[in-house]
Design a protein around this motif. Structure first.
Motif, PDB file in Angstrom:
ATOM      1  N   GLY B  53       0.727  -1.197   0.105  1.00 20.12           N
ATOM      2  CA  GLY B  53      -0.099   0.088  -0.003  1.00 20.12           C
ATOM      3  C   GLY B  53       0.939   1.342   0.125  1.00 20.12           C
ATOM      4  O   GLY B  53       0.341   2.415  -0.065  1.00 20.12           O
ATOM      5  N   TYR B  54       2.248   1.129   0.256  1.00 18.88           N
ATOM      6  CA  TYR B  54       3.035   2.324   0.172  1.00 18.88           C
ATOM      7  C   TYR B  54       3.071   3.013  -1.213  1.00 18.88           C
ATOM      8  O   TYR B  54       3.079   2.303  -2.162  1.00 18.88           O
ATOM      9  CB  TYR B  54       4.351   1.949   0.491  1.00 18.88           C
ATOM     10  CG  TYR B  54       4.618   1.469   1.992  1.00 18.88           C
ATOM     11  CD1 TYR B  54       3.628   2.134   3.030  1.00 18.88           C
ATOM     12  CD2 TYR B  54       5.726   0.963   2.577  1.00 18.88           C
ATOM     13  CE1 TYR B  54       3.778   1.442   4.321  1.00 18.88           C
ATOM     14  CE2 TYR B  54       6.031   0.719   3.809  1.00 18.88           C
ATOM     15  CZ  TYR B  54       5.037   1.036   4.783  1.00 18.88           C
ATOM     16  OH  TYR B  54       5.079   0.648   6.012  1.00 18.88           O
ATOM     17  N   GLU B  55       2.770   4.062  -1.332  1.00 23.64           N
ATOM     18  CA  GLU B  55       2.994   4.973  -2.546  1.00 23.64           C
ATOM     19  C   GLU B  55       4.169   4.614  -2.962  1.00 23.64           C
ATOM     20  O   GLU B  55       4.582   4.831  -4.271  1.00 23.64           O
ATOM     21  CB  GLU B  55       2.578   6.339  -2.505  1.00 23.64           C
ATOM     22  CG  GLU B  55       2.353   7.248  -3.626  1.00 23.64           C
ATOM     23  CD  GLU B  55       1.943   8.539  -3.399  1.00 23.64           C
ATOM     24  OE1 GLU B  55       2.006   9.416  -4.484  1.00 23.64           O
ATOM     25  OE2 GLU B  55       1.756   8.983  -2.222  1.00 23.64           O
ATOM     26  N   HIS B  56       5.524   4.890  -1.985  1.00 20.08           N
ATOM     27  CA  HIS B  56       6.716   4.898  -2.740  1.00 20.08           C
ATOM     28  C   HIS B  56       7.521   3.616  -2.093  1.00 20.08           C
ATOM     29  O   HIS B  56       8.295   3.762  -1.397  1.00 20.08           O
ATOM     30  CB  HIS B  56       7.493   6.385  -2.296  1.00 20.08           C
ATOM     31  CG  HIS B  56       6.898   7.202  -2.643  1.00 20.08           C
ATOM     32  ND1 HIS B  56       6.853   7.723  -3.996  1.00 20.08           N
ATOM     33  CD2 HIS B  56       6.002   8.269  -2.027  1.00 20.08           C
ATOM     34  CE1 HIS B  56       6.228   8.928  -4.329  1.00 20.08           C
ATOM     35  NE2 HIS B  56       5.833   9.142  -3.052  1.00 20.08           N
ATOM     36  N   ARG B  57       6.800   2.620  -2.566  1.00 16.37           N
ATOM     37  CA  ARG B  57       7.375   1.238  -1.846  1.00 16.37           C
ATOM     38  C   ARG B  57       8.848   1.055  -2.442  1.00 16.37           C
ATOM     39  O   ARG B  57       9.755   0.249  -2.066  1.00 16.37           O
ATOM     40  CB  ARG B  57       6.541   0.307  -2.206  1.00 16.37           C
ATOM     41  CG  ARG B  57       6.299  -0.386  -3.508  1.00 16.37           C
ATOM     42  CD  ARG B  57       5.381  -1.455  -3.562  1.00 16.37           C
ATOM     43  NE  ARG B  57       5.153  -1.805  -5.022  1.00 16.37           N
ATOM     44  CZ  ARG B  57       3.995  -2.002  -5.249  1.00 16.37           C
ATOM     45  NH1 ARG B  57       2.975  -2.071  -4.744  1.00 16.37           N
ATOM     46  NH2 ARG B  57       3.763  -2.587  -6.682  1.00 16.37           N
ATOM     47  N   GLU B  58       9.250   1.565  -3.503  1.00 15.50           N
ATOM     48  CA  GLU B  58      10.515   1.286  -4.077  1.00 15.50           C
ATOM     49  C   GLU B  58      11.497   1.881  -3.343  1.00 15.50           C
ATOM     50  O   GLU B  58      12.592   1.533  -3.198  1.00 15.50           O
ATOM     51  CB  GLU B  58      10.670   1.763  -5.640  1.00 15.50           C
ATOM     52  CG  GLU B  58      10.737   3.442  -5.813  1.00 15.50           C
ATOM     53  CD  GLU B  58       9.233   3.759  -5.603  1.00 15.50           C
ATOM     54  OE1 GLU B  58       8.268   3.280  -5.513  1.00 15.50           O
ATOM     55  OE2 GLU B  58       9.157   5.066  -6.302  1.00 15.50           O
ATOM     56  N   ALA B  59      11.149   2.924  -2.480  1.00 16.95           N
ATOM     57  CA  ALA B  59      11.896   3.643  -1.379  1.00 16.95           C
ATOM     58  C   ALA B  59      12.132   2.745  -0.459  1.00 16.95           C
ATOM     59  O   ALA B  59      13.344   2.284   0.303  1.00 16.95           O
ATOM     60  CB  ALA B  59      11.510   5.140  -1.042  1.00 16.95           C
ATOM     61  N   TRP B  60      11.241   2.080   0.149  1.00 18.62           N
ATOM     62  CA  TRP B  60      11.333   1.160   1.205  1.00 18.62           C
ATOM     63  C   TRP B  60      12.226  -0.033   0.713  1.00 18.62           C
ATOM     64  O   TRP B  60      13.122  -0.634   1.582  1.00 18.62           O
ATOM     65  CB  TRP B  60       9.693   0.632   1.369  1.00 18.62           C
ATOM     66  CG  TRP B  60       9.633  -0.160   2.917  1.00 18.62           C
ATOM     67  CD1 TRP B  60       9.479   0.327   4.012  1.00 18.62           C
ATOM     68  CD2 TRP B  60      10.063  -1.515   2.917  1.00 18.62           C
ATOM     69  NE1 TRP B  60       9.364  -0.562   4.896  1.00 18.62           N
ATOM     70  CE2 TRP B  60       9.741  -1.963   4.319  1.00 18.62           C
ATOM     71  CE3 TRP B  60      10.254  -2.798   2.203  1.00 18.62           C
ATOM     72  CZ2 TRP B  60       9.835  -3.228   4.838  1.00 18.62           C
ATOM     73  CZ3 TRP B  60      10.474  -3.962   2.819  1.00 18.62           C
ATOM     74  CH2 TRP B  60      10.155  -4.269   4.170  1.00 18.62           C
ATOM     75  N   ILE B  61      12.285  -0.560  -0.452  1.00 13.92           N
ATOM     76  CA  ILE B  61      12.922  -1.614  -0.794  1.00 13.92           C
ATOM     77  C   ILE B  61      14.317  -1.119  -0.979  1.00 13.92           C
ATOM     78  O   ILE B  61      15.206  -2.150  -0.659  1.00 13.92           O
ATOM     79  CB  ILE B  61      12.285  -2.458  -2.143  1.00 13.92           C
ATOM     80  CG1 ILE B  61      10.873  -2.929  -1.959  1.00 13.92           C
ATOM     81  CG2 ILE B  61      13.329  -3.514  -2.644  1.00 13.92           C
ATOM     82  CD1 ILE B  61      10.238  -3.183  -3.109  1.00 13.92           C
ATOM     83  N   ALA B  62      14.418  -0.226  -1.547  1.00 13.37           N
ATOM     84  CA  ALA B  62      15.852   0.452  -1.512  1.00 13.37           C
ATOM     85  C   ALA B  62      16.579   0.531  -0.257  1.00 13.37           C
ATOM     86  O   ALA B  62      17.723   0.349  -0.413  1.00 13.37           O
ATOM     87  CB  ALA B  62      15.965   1.938  -2.372  1.00 13.37           C
ATOM     88  N   ARG B  63      15.904   0.984   0.715  1.00 12.87           N
ATOM     89  CA  ARG B  63      16.499   0.800   2.017  1.00 12.87           C
ATOM     90  C   ARG B  63      16.824  -0.534   2.507  1.00 12.87           C
ATOM     91  O   ARG B  63      17.919  -0.622   3.006  1.00 12.87           O
ATOM     92  CB  ARG B  63      15.539   1.587   2.986  1.00 12.87           C
ATOM     93  CG  ARG B  63      16.208   1.928   4.270  1.00 12.87           C
ATOM     94  CD  ARG B  63      15.258   2.724   5.019  1.00 12.87           C
ATOM     95  NE  ARG B  63      14.688   3.949   4.771  1.00 12.87           N
ATOM     96  CZ  ARG B  63      13.929   4.489   5.283  1.00 12.87           C
ATOM     97  NH1 ARG B  63      13.111   4.115   6.053  1.00 12.87           N
ATOM     98  NH2 ARG B  63      13.533   6.071   4.626  1.00 12.87           N
TER      99      ARG B  63
END
Lengths: 279, 165
Positions: B53-63
């Motif tokens: 549901g995260y709008e910017h999940r790519e940022a979460w994955i990148a972290r």
């Protein structure tokens, strides 16, 4: 075709392998959460038993106050103000207590105040110091050839003082404060965080700081040509107290739009001076 | 369904490609990058009901990828120190990676997130700002200071586009 099928099988195998590993991690996480919940339940039950024993059989369980119920959120912000929520110093009343990082302890127990106990949750400052910033252009509506002054004013608290000013404009207008002195300055030797040994946990009082009233200005000559709209948007940020572990490490930001009117003739040079006043 | 297996599988290829690319830039080794990307996506799947549901999940994955890669580079550091299984050519690159990991690890978290998302995951500043929940100006400030700090660690010639890596 066989090669294509082979790639597809490899990809599917990878997806299934990743999902299987993900399920294992999820089960492990649930197991840890369940064990934690059981331990908390046992502790609470033990606490109730002790309270019942100490209070003549009357059971009383005090719930910690959640940050969200502590009071209304401060909405006294303007386009030229950056206000991390904090204590209202004029009235002394708590306007907003910023919530700590996820998982932070919400207890008001003194044991978790300025603590080194990992059980107190992630370290965070409270209250977060407040600062305000404004940017003013003078004259407000210059024409090409005029000298324009941009004045940035910051009020807040600091231990070290501002470490830099940044100006940005998305305009292609050839009138650029950032070309002529509105750039970051650094105090490198002061910016690296001192070692924290032992590490801190839970809520910590910000260290003593001095009031800051900082005025910074830069002048530049409008050189044109002017875009059709004549509007030049500016964003200004000032970094306060650059040390990473300082509660006063903030970057208040302000935005302004400078409207420039055309003039019959335009200058081709740009000059600037910078003045700084710290009070 | 958002947060279900079908949506994870549907988005898998794109997420894996991004994770693998970032891991490869950090580690410089496609094989180990595959392992890190797979582990990052396994962790993503473990939290998929939330992350989907995260709008910017790519940022979460990148972290996640960055943290795993830094751990991996810490293991590499031990190899460099002990000189295990390293040829001269490999060891030169390994030393560079170890220095990068140390430089990244020494950054405050917000600065590290900004550097990784902007320069290694190639998100634009507006996207990075949205992912971190800050203004574009603050992202610029974090990047400016992070690069200055990395130059003080890695040398004045350090290029924030990470072309050396």
């Amino acid at each position: 075709m066989d090669e294509h099928n082979e790639i597809g099988r490899t990809r599917d195998a990878l997806v299934q392998s990743v999902m299987a590993r993900g399920r294992t991690l999820r089960r492990r996480r649930y197991a840890v959460l369940s064990a934690t919940a059981l331990a908390v339940t046992a502790l609470v039950a033990g606490g109730i038993a002790v309270a019942a024993h100490d209070d003549g059989g009357k059971v009383r369980v005090d719930s910690p106050v959640s940050p969200s119920s502590a009071g209304p959120v401060d909405s006294t912000t303007s386009t030229t103000t950056t206000t991390p929520p904090a204590t209202d110093s004029t009235t002394g009343s708590v306007v907003t207590q910023p919530s700590g990082p996820p998982g932070a302890s919400t207890t008001t127990d003194d044991r978790c105040h300025n603590s080194y106990d990992p059980a107190c949750g992630p370290f965070h400052w409270a209250p977060v110091p407040q600062s305000t910033i404004s940017v003013v252009f003078s004259p407000a509506r210059p024409v090409v050839g005029d000298t324009v002054t941009m004045m940035v004013t910051v009020d807040g608290l600091t231990m070290l003082g501002p470490s830099g000013v940044r100006c940005d404009s998305n305009s292609q207008f050839p009138f650029a404060f950032d070309d002529v002195g509105c750039t970051w300055t650094y105090h490198y030797s002061l910016c690296f965080p001192p070692p924290q040994d032992p590490p801190r946990y839970g809520l910590w009082d910000p260290p003593p700081a001095s009031p800051l009233h900082w005025v910074w200005s830069v002048r530049s000559v409008v050189t044109g040509p002017i875009p059709p709209s004549g509007n030049v948007p500016w964003d200004v940020g000032v970094e306060l107290d650059c040390r990473a572990d300082s509660p006063y490490q903030q970057i208040p930001e302000a935005s302004g739009v400078l409207h420039v009117d055309p003039a019959p003739s335009t200058s081709t040079s740009t000059t600037a001076t910078t003045t700084t006043t710290t009070g | 369904m958002v947060g279900g297996d079908e949506s994870f599988e549907a988005d898998f290829d794109e997420m894996f490609r991004r994770a693998q690319r970032l891991a490869c830039r950090l580690l410089g080794d496609p094989s180990r990058a595959d392992d890190v990307a797979a582990e990052a996506l396994a962790r993503t799947y473990a939290h998929w009901r939330k992350v989907a549901g995260y709008e910017h999940r790519e940022a979460w994955i990148a972290r996640v990828v960055t943290n795993l890669a830094i751990d991996e580079m810490a293991r590499l550091r031990r190899s460099v120190v002990t000189g295990e299984h390293l040829t001269d050519e490999v060891s030169e690159g390994a030393v560079l990676r170890v220095a990068l990991a140390q430089a990244l690890r020494s950054l405050p978290r917000r600065q590290r997130d900004a550097v990784v998302l902007r320069y290694l995951a190639d998100l634009d500043e507006a996207h990075v700002a949205a992912a971190l929940g800050v203004s574009a100006g603050t992202v610029k400030t974090h990047l400016h200071r992070a690069v200055a700090r990395m130059r003080s660690t890695l040398g004045p010639g350090f290029d924030p586009s990470f072309t050396e890596f």
